[in-house]
Design a protein around this motif. Structure first.
Motif, PDB file in Angstrom:
ATOM      1  N   ARG A  41       0.836  -1.213   0.000  1.00  0.00           N
ATOM      2  CA  ARG A  41       0.000   0.000   0.000  1.00  0.00           C
ATOM      3  C   ARG A  41       0.866   1.256   0.000  1.00  0.00           C
ATOM      4  NH1 ARG A  41      -5.468   1.376   1.010  1.00  0.00           N
ATOM      5  NH2 ARG A  41      -5.502   3.624   0.867  1.00  0.00           N
ATOM      6  N   ALA A  42       1.927   1.244   0.794  1.00  0.00           N
ATOM      7  CA  ALA A  42       2.846   2.384   0.834  1.00  0.00           C
ATOM      8  C   ALA A  42       3.518   2.589  -0.522  1.00  0.00           C
ATOM      9  CB  ALA A  42       3.888   2.179   1.924  1.00  0.00           C
ATOM     10  N   ALA A  43       3.844   1.503  -1.213  1.00  0.00           N
ATOM     11  CA  ALA A  43       4.441   1.616  -2.547  1.00  0.00           C
ATOM     12  C   ALA A  43       3.453   2.243  -3.528  1.00  0.00           C
ATOM     13  CB  ALA A  43       4.901   0.249  -3.047  1.00  0.00           C
ATOM     14  N   ARG A  44       2.179   1.862  -3.452  1.00  0.00           N
ATOM     15  CA  ARG A  44       1.154   2.474  -4.302  1.00  0.00           C
ATOM     16  C   ARG A  44       1.050   3.969  -4.019  1.00  0.00           C
ATOM     17  NH1 ARG A  44      -1.798  -2.150  -3.540  1.00  0.00           N
ATOM     18  NH2 ARG A  44      -2.946  -1.265  -1.807  1.00  0.00           N
ATOM     19  N   GLU A  45       1.058   4.338  -2.733  1.00  0.00           N
ATOM     20  CA  GLU A  45       0.994   5.749  -2.359  1.00  0.00           C
ATOM     21  C   GLU A  45       2.196   6.505  -2.927  1.00  0.00           C
ATOM     22  OE1 GLU A  45       0.939   5.852   1.897  1.00  0.00           O
ATOM     23  OE2 GLU A  45      -1.047   4.941   2.036  1.00  0.00           O
ATOM     24  N   ALA A  46       3.382   5.915  -2.807  1.00  0.00           N
ATOM     25  CA  ALA A  46       4.599   6.570  -3.288  1.00  0.00           C
ATOM     26  C   ALA A  46       4.569   6.736  -4.799  1.00  0.00           C
ATOM     27  CB  ALA A  46       5.828   5.769  -2.860  1.00  0.00           C
ATOM     28  N   LEU A  47       4.091   5.734  -5.509  1.00  0.00           N
ATOM     29  CA  LEU A  47       4.006   5.836  -6.970  1.00  0.00           C
ATOM     30  C   LEU A  47       3.043   6.936  -7.388  1.00  0.00           C
ATOM     31  CD1 LEU A  47       4.032   2.079  -8.021  1.00  0.00           C
ATOM     32  CD2 LEU A  47       5.765   3.807  -8.557  1.00  0.00           C
ATOM     33  N   ALA A  48       1.973   7.086  -6.658  1.00  0.00           N
ATOM     34  CA  ALA A  48       0.973   8.094  -7.000  1.00  0.00           C
ATOM     35  C   ALA A  48       1.463   9.510  -6.722  1.00  0.00           C
ATOM     36  CB  ALA A  48      -0.318   7.836  -6.229  1.00  0.00           C
ATOM     37  N   THR A  49       2.335   9.673  -5.731  1.00  0.00           N
ATOM     38  CA  THR A  49       2.734  11.023  -5.335  1.00  0.00           C
ATOM     39  C   THR A  49       4.162  11.399  -5.725  1.00  0.00           C
ATOM     40  OG1 THR A  49       3.393  10.237  -3.149  1.00  0.00           O
ATOM     41  CG2 THR A  49       1.154  11.083  -3.387  1.00  0.00           C
ATOM     42  N   HIS A  50       5.052  10.418  -5.921  1.00  0.00           N
ATOM     43  CA  HIS A  50       6.470  10.729  -6.094  1.00  0.00           C
ATOM     44  C   HIS A  50       7.041  10.427  -7.473  1.00  0.00           C
ATOM     45  CE1 HIS A  50       6.925  11.798  -1.940  1.00  0.00           C
ATOM     46  NE2 HIS A  50       6.451  10.637  -1.554  1.00  0.00           N
ATOM     47  N   THR A  51       6.233  10.012  -8.427  1.00  0.00           N
ATOM     48  CA  THR A  51       6.777   9.757  -9.755  1.00  0.00           C
ATOM     49  C   THR A  51       6.515  10.953 -10.647  1.00  0.00           C
ATOM     50  OG1 THR A  51       4.759   8.597 -10.384  1.00  0.00           O
ATOM     51  CG2 THR A  51       6.581   7.244  -9.623  1.00  0.00           C
ATOM     52  N   ASP A  52       7.384  11.124 -11.646  1.00  0.00           N
ATOM     53  CA  ASP A  52       7.278  12.268 -12.551  1.00  0.00           C
ATOM     54  C   ASP A  52       6.026  12.200 -13.412  1.00  0.00           C
ATOM     55  OD1 ASP A  52       9.672  13.190 -11.584  1.00  0.00           O
ATOM     56  OD2 ASP A  52      10.851  12.209 -13.140  1.00  0.00           O
ATOM     57  N   ARG A  90      16.544   7.954  -9.010  1.00  0.00           N
ATOM     58  CA  ARG A  90      15.869   8.867  -8.086  1.00  0.00           C
ATOM     59  C   ARG A  90      14.519   8.307  -7.641  1.00  0.00           C
ATOM     60  NH1 ARG A  90      12.870  14.178  -9.183  1.00  0.00           N
ATOM     61  NH2 ARG A  90      12.633  13.101 -11.152  1.00  0.00           N
ATOM     62  N   THR A  91      13.768   7.748  -8.577  1.00  0.00           N
ATOM     63  CA  THR A  91      12.462   7.173  -8.244  1.00  0.00           C
ATOM     64  C   THR A  91      12.621   5.992  -7.296  1.00  0.00           C
ATOM     65  OG1 THR A  91      11.570   7.891 -10.366  1.00  0.00           O
ATOM     66  CG2 THR A  91      10.372   6.168  -9.217  1.00  0.00           C
ATOM     67  N   SER A  92      13.617   5.157  -7.533  1.00  0.00           N
ATOM     68  CA  SER A  92      13.856   4.003  -6.663  1.00  0.00           C
ATOM     69  C   SER A  92      14.222   4.442  -5.254  1.00  0.00           C
ATOM     70  CB  SER A  92      14.969   3.129  -7.237  1.00  0.00           C
ATOM     71  OG  SER A  92      14.589   2.598  -8.475  1.00  0.00           O
ATOM     72  N   ARG A  93      15.106   5.426  -5.133  1.00  0.00           N
ATOM     73  CA  ARG A  93      15.487   5.924  -3.804  1.00  0.00           C
ATOM     74  C   ARG A  93      14.282   6.502  -3.072  1.00  0.00           C
ATOM     75  NH1 ARG A  93      20.036   7.694  -6.533  1.00  0.00           N
ATOM     76  NH2 ARG A  93      19.169   9.792  -6.765  1.00  0.00           N
ATOM     77  N   ARG A  94      13.459   7.279  -3.772  1.00  0.00           N
ATOM     78  CA  ARG A  94      12.262   7.854  -3.146  1.00  0.00           C
ATOM     79  C   ARG A  94      11.296   6.771  -2.686  1.00  0.00           C
ATOM     80  NH1 ARG A  94      10.403  13.074  -6.713  1.00  0.00           N
ATOM     81  NH2 ARG A  94      12.067  14.459  -6.044  1.00  0.00           N
ATOM     82  N   LEU A  95      11.093   5.775  -3.538  1.00  0.00           N
ATOM     83  CA  LEU A  95      10.205   4.663  -3.166  1.00  0.00           C
ATOM     84  C   LEU A  95      10.728   3.937  -1.932  1.00  0.00           C
ATOM     85  CD1 LEU A  95       9.317   3.125  -6.617  1.00  0.00           C
ATOM     86  CD2 LEU A  95       7.680   3.837  -4.892  1.00  0.00           C
ATOM     87  N   GLN A  96      12.012   3.604  -1.931  1.00  0.00           N
ATOM     88  CA  GLN A  96      12.587   2.892  -0.790  1.00  0.00           C
ATOM     89  C   GLN A  96      12.451   3.705   0.491  1.00  0.00           C
ATOM     90  OE1 GLN A  96      16.423   2.339  -2.674  1.00  0.00           O
ATOM     91  NE2 GLN A  96      16.142   0.118  -2.647  1.00  0.00           N
ATOM     92  N   HIS A  97      12.755   4.978   0.424  1.00  0.00           N
ATOM     93  CA  HIS A  97      12.676   5.829   1.607  1.00  0.00           C
ATOM     94  C   HIS A  97      11.227   5.952   2.101  1.00  0.00           C
ATOM     95  CE1 HIS A  97      13.703   8.953   4.434  1.00  0.00           C
ATOM     96  NE2 HIS A  97      12.725   9.698   3.929  1.00  0.00           N
ATOM     97  N   TYR A  98      10.305   6.227   1.195  1.00  0.00           N
ATOM     98  CA  TYR A  98       8.905   6.409   1.583  1.00  0.00           C
ATOM     99  C   TYR A  98       8.337   5.127   2.200  1.00  0.00           C
ATOM    100  CZ  TYR A  98       3.998   7.657   1.448  1.00  0.00           C
ATOM    101  OH  TYR A  98       2.702   7.925   1.810  1.00  0.00           O
ATOM    102  N   VAL A  99       8.554   4.000   1.535  1.00  0.00           N
ATOM    103  CA  VAL A  99       8.007   2.731   2.038  1.00  0.00           C
ATOM    104  C   VAL A  99       8.631   2.390   3.386  1.00  0.00           C
ATOM    105  CG1 VAL A  99       7.856   0.252   1.606  1.00  0.00           C
ATOM    106  CG2 VAL A  99       7.373   1.869  -0.233  1.00  0.00           C
ATOM    107  N   GLU A 101       9.898   4.449   5.690  1.00  0.00           N
ATOM    108  CA  GLU A 101       9.366   5.347   6.717  1.00  0.00           C
ATOM    109  C   GLU A 101       7.912   5.013   7.057  1.00  0.00           C
ATOM    110  OE1 GLU A 101      10.927   7.829   8.462  1.00  0.00           O
ATOM    111  OE2 GLU A 101      12.745   6.999   7.565  1.00  0.00           O
ATOM    112  N   ARG A 102       7.117   4.726   6.047  1.00  0.00           N
ATOM    113  CA  ARG A 102       5.690   4.446   6.261  1.00  0.00           C
ATOM    114  C   ARG A 102       5.480   3.148   7.047  1.00  0.00           C
ATOM    115  NH1 ARG A 102       1.235   6.861   7.100  1.00  0.00           N
ATOM    116  NH2 ARG A 102      -0.528   6.246   5.851  1.00  0.00           N
ATOM    117  N   VAL A 103       6.198   2.098   6.665  1.00  0.00           N
ATOM    118  CA  VAL A 103       6.073   0.813   7.373  1.00  0.00           C
ATOM    119  C   VAL A 103       6.570   0.959   8.817  1.00  0.00           C
ATOM    120  CG1 VAL A 103       6.920  -1.570   7.466  1.00  0.00           C
ATOM    121  CG2 VAL A 103       6.125  -0.610   5.305  1.00  0.00           C
ATOM    122  N   ALA A 104       7.678   1.651   9.003  1.00  0.00           N
ATOM    123  CA  ALA A 104       8.194   1.856  10.361  1.00  0.00           C
ATOM    124  C   ALA A 104       7.192   2.628  11.209  1.00  0.00           C
ATOM    125  CB  ALA A 104       9.535   2.583  10.303  1.00  0.00           C
ATOM    126  N   HIS A 105       6.587   3.640  10.636  1.00  0.00           N
ATOM    127  CA  HIS A 105       5.621   4.450  11.377  1.00  0.00           C
ATOM    128  C   HIS A 105       4.366   3.656  11.747  1.00  0.00           C
ATOM    129  CE1 HIS A 105       3.301   7.940  12.601  1.00  0.00           C
ATOM    130  NE2 HIS A 105       2.345   7.562  11.775  1.00  0.00           N
TER     131      HIS A 105
END
Length: 133
Positions: A41-52, A90-99, A101-105
């Motif tokens: 779910r976090a990956a879906r959120e990241a794709l929707a908000t963090h991709t060009d 850049r997209t991979s780094r953003r996805l990894q970071h977002y997912v 942080e989200r899972v940890a939270h």
């Protein structure tokens, strides 16, 4: 006349529980399957908000996640599609970071690793616009 131990009395167990701090009363166990669903779910959120490229215009398959949980830590593996064109690093780094942080939270686990497997690059304009002339 005999006396009963405190634990056998009706209020003995409640009194013992209230004497222990909350952190020592038990543990919350989150199954691997639940952590995997949170990661997907976090990956879906990241794709929707963090991709060009807007994910609404691109037919991306839903991300899949695998998880290994142990000792309060989680290792995540994500399999997903990315829109094309995009800056993969850049997209991979953003996805990894977002997912991470989200899972940890959401779980309280420390995420030690997030690996990505990019199955497809999906053109944003569709294949019909990509003809060679």
């Amino acid at each position: 006349m005999t006396s009963q131990p405190a634990a056998a009395s009706p209020g003995g167990a409640a009194a013992l529980r209230s004497a222990l701090p909350a952190a020592e009363r038990g543990a919350t166990v989150i199954p691997d399957k639940v952590v995997a669903r949170i990661a997907a779910r976090a990956a879906r959120e990241a794709l929707a908000t963090h991709t060009d490229t807007s994910a609404a215009h691109v037919k991306l398959a839903a991300p899949h996640a695998s998880v290994t949980v142990g000792s309060g830590t989680a290792r995540l593996g994500l399999t997903l599609d990315l829109p094309y064109p995009t800056d993969l690093a850049r997209t991979s780094r953003r996805l990894q970071h977002y997912v991470s942080e989200r899972v940890a939270h959401l779980t309280g686990m420390r995420v030690t690793e997030v690996t990505l497997v990019i199955e497809h690059l999906v053109p944003s304009g569709g294949l019909e616009d990509r003809r060679v002339q």
